[in-house]
Design a protein around this motif. Structure first.
Motif, PDB file in Angstrom:
ATOM      1  N   LEU A  37      -2.816  51.599  -1.876  1.00 13.27           N
ATOM      2  CA  LEU A  37      -2.585  51.260  -3.280  1.00 13.27           C
ATOM      3  C   LEU A  37      -1.902  52.412  -4.007  1.00 13.27           C
ATOM      4  N   TYR A  38      -2.330  53.628  -3.745  1.00 15.53           N
ATOM      5  CA  TYR A  38      -1.704  54.793  -4.371  1.00 15.53           C
ATOM      6  C   TYR A  38      -0.212  54.866  -4.030  1.00 15.53           C
ATOM      7  N   GLU A  42       3.199  54.560  -6.409  1.00 19.74           N
ATOM      8  CA  GLU A  42       4.029  55.759  -6.557  1.00 19.74           C
ATOM      9  C   GLU A  42       5.467  55.575  -6.094  1.00 19.74           C
ATOM     10  N   HIS A  43       5.692  54.637  -5.167  1.00 17.10           N
ATOM     11  CA  HIS A  43       7.009  54.516  -4.548  1.00 17.10           C
ATOM     12  C   HIS A  43       7.500  53.073  -4.588  1.00 17.10           C
ATOM     13  N   ASN A  44       8.809  52.942  -4.547  1.00 16.07           N
ATOM     14  CA  ASN A  44       9.438  51.622  -4.537  1.00 16.07           C
ATOM     15  C   ASN A  44       9.803  51.265  -3.090  1.00 16.07           C
ATOM     16  N   ASP A  61      -7.493  43.058  -2.079  1.00 14.12           N
ATOM     17  CA  ASP A  61      -7.623  43.807  -3.334  1.00 14.12           C
ATOM     18  C   ASP A  61      -6.464  44.779  -3.536  1.00 14.12           C
ATOM     19  N   VAL A  62      -5.957  45.350  -2.447  1.00 17.06           N
ATOM     20  CA  VAL A  62      -4.775  46.212  -2.564  1.00 17.06           C
ATOM     21  C   VAL A  62      -3.623  45.431  -3.186  1.00 17.06           C
ATOM     22  N   ILE A  63      -3.399  44.230  -2.685  1.00 15.74           N
ATOM     23  CA  ILE A  63      -2.281  43.414  -3.175  1.00 15.74           C
ATOM     24  C   ILE A  63      -2.522  42.992  -4.617  1.00 15.74           C
ATOM     25  N   ASP A  70       2.238  45.787 -11.658  1.00 16.09           N
ATOM     26  CA  ASP A  70       3.667  45.438 -11.680  1.00 16.09           C
ATOM     27  C   ASP A  70       4.438  45.985 -10.488  1.00 16.09           C
ATOM     28  N   VAL A  71       3.753  46.165  -9.366  1.00 15.17           N
ATOM     29  CA  VAL A  71       4.441  46.506  -8.119  1.00 15.17           C
ATOM     30  C   VAL A  71       5.115  45.249  -7.588  1.00 15.17           C
TER      31      VAL A  71
END
Length: 224
Positions: A37-38, A42-44, A61-63, A70-71
């Motif tokens: 998740l982090y 942090e990255h695209n 839960d990660v998703i 807004d990932v």
């Protein structure tokens, strides 16, 4: 293209890392849900491959949390669970596709490529702009039907630009999506690759296939 793999089976994590790097992807790794998740925040990433059964925070839960943050990276679920309910739950959480373990490497690679194309609005594996034709399956670029001899990194640069035709892509973004994290982001190697591509694609200087926007980056010429 930059990919996140979140998998707690160390053997499979290593196998996937080697497989994807062999096929030209830049890969980041996570062996638990919190780390995954982090990294997603942090990255695209061009694609995230996420195992459902992660420790600390499961894949669902990660998703969910990534989507709430807004990932937008496409997500491919890996699951050892063959029940349709788990697949539905993953898709409802915000995943884009799923793959059941065990799987064939060729299928995983094909699904990754399809997700990258779809996220860029390209359903067809062949992307065309004027006389340029990029075959994302064969990983080849042709001009007026004639295939060009490109190095692996020259192809990666062109693929990323053609998959993002509406964007001005900075040198930093290109570097992050074609190299591993420890690459020198201040290097002028991207300028070198773009220069080589221009000479190979357009030796007469007529097409001008790659635009330079001073201080901003590069963009594929959409008026070819």
């Amino acid at each position: 293209m930059r990919i996140l793999i979140a998998e707690d089976d160390s053997r499979l994590l290593t196998q996937l890392d080697v497989l994807l790097q062999q096929h030209g992807y830049s890969v980041d790794l996570a062996d638990n849900g919190n780390s995954a998740l982090y990294l997603l925040k942090e990255h695209n990433y061009d694609v995230a491959i996420i195992d459902i059964g992660l420790p600390h925070l499961d894949g669902f839960d990660v998703i969910r949390q990534a989507r709430r943050a807004d990932v937008t990276s496409p997500v491919l679920i890996l699951t050892a669970r063959d029940r349709w309910q788990e697949k539905v739950e993953g898709l409802d959480a915000g995943a884009d596709d799923y793959l059941t373990k065990p799987f064939h490497n060729e299928e995983l690679l094909a699904r990754v490529k399809a997700l990258i194309r779809r996220s860029s609005g390209q359903a067809n594996p062949t992307i065309s702009f004027g006389p340029l034709e990029l075959d994302t399956v064969a990983e080849e670029l042709a001009v007026d039907g004639s295939r060009l001899e490109l190095t692996a990194y020259e192809y990666k640069v062109m693929e990323y630009l053609m998959l993002n035709p509406q964007k001005v892509v900075s040198k930093t973004e290109l570097t992050e999506h074609i190299y591993d994290q420890d690459f020198d982001l201040d290097s002028n190697v991207i300028e070198v690759f773009v220069g080589r591509l221009r000479k190979k694609i357009d030796p007469a200087g007529v097409l001008k296939p790659i635009e330079t926007l001073r201080g901003r980056g590069y963009r594929i010429n959409r008026d070819l």
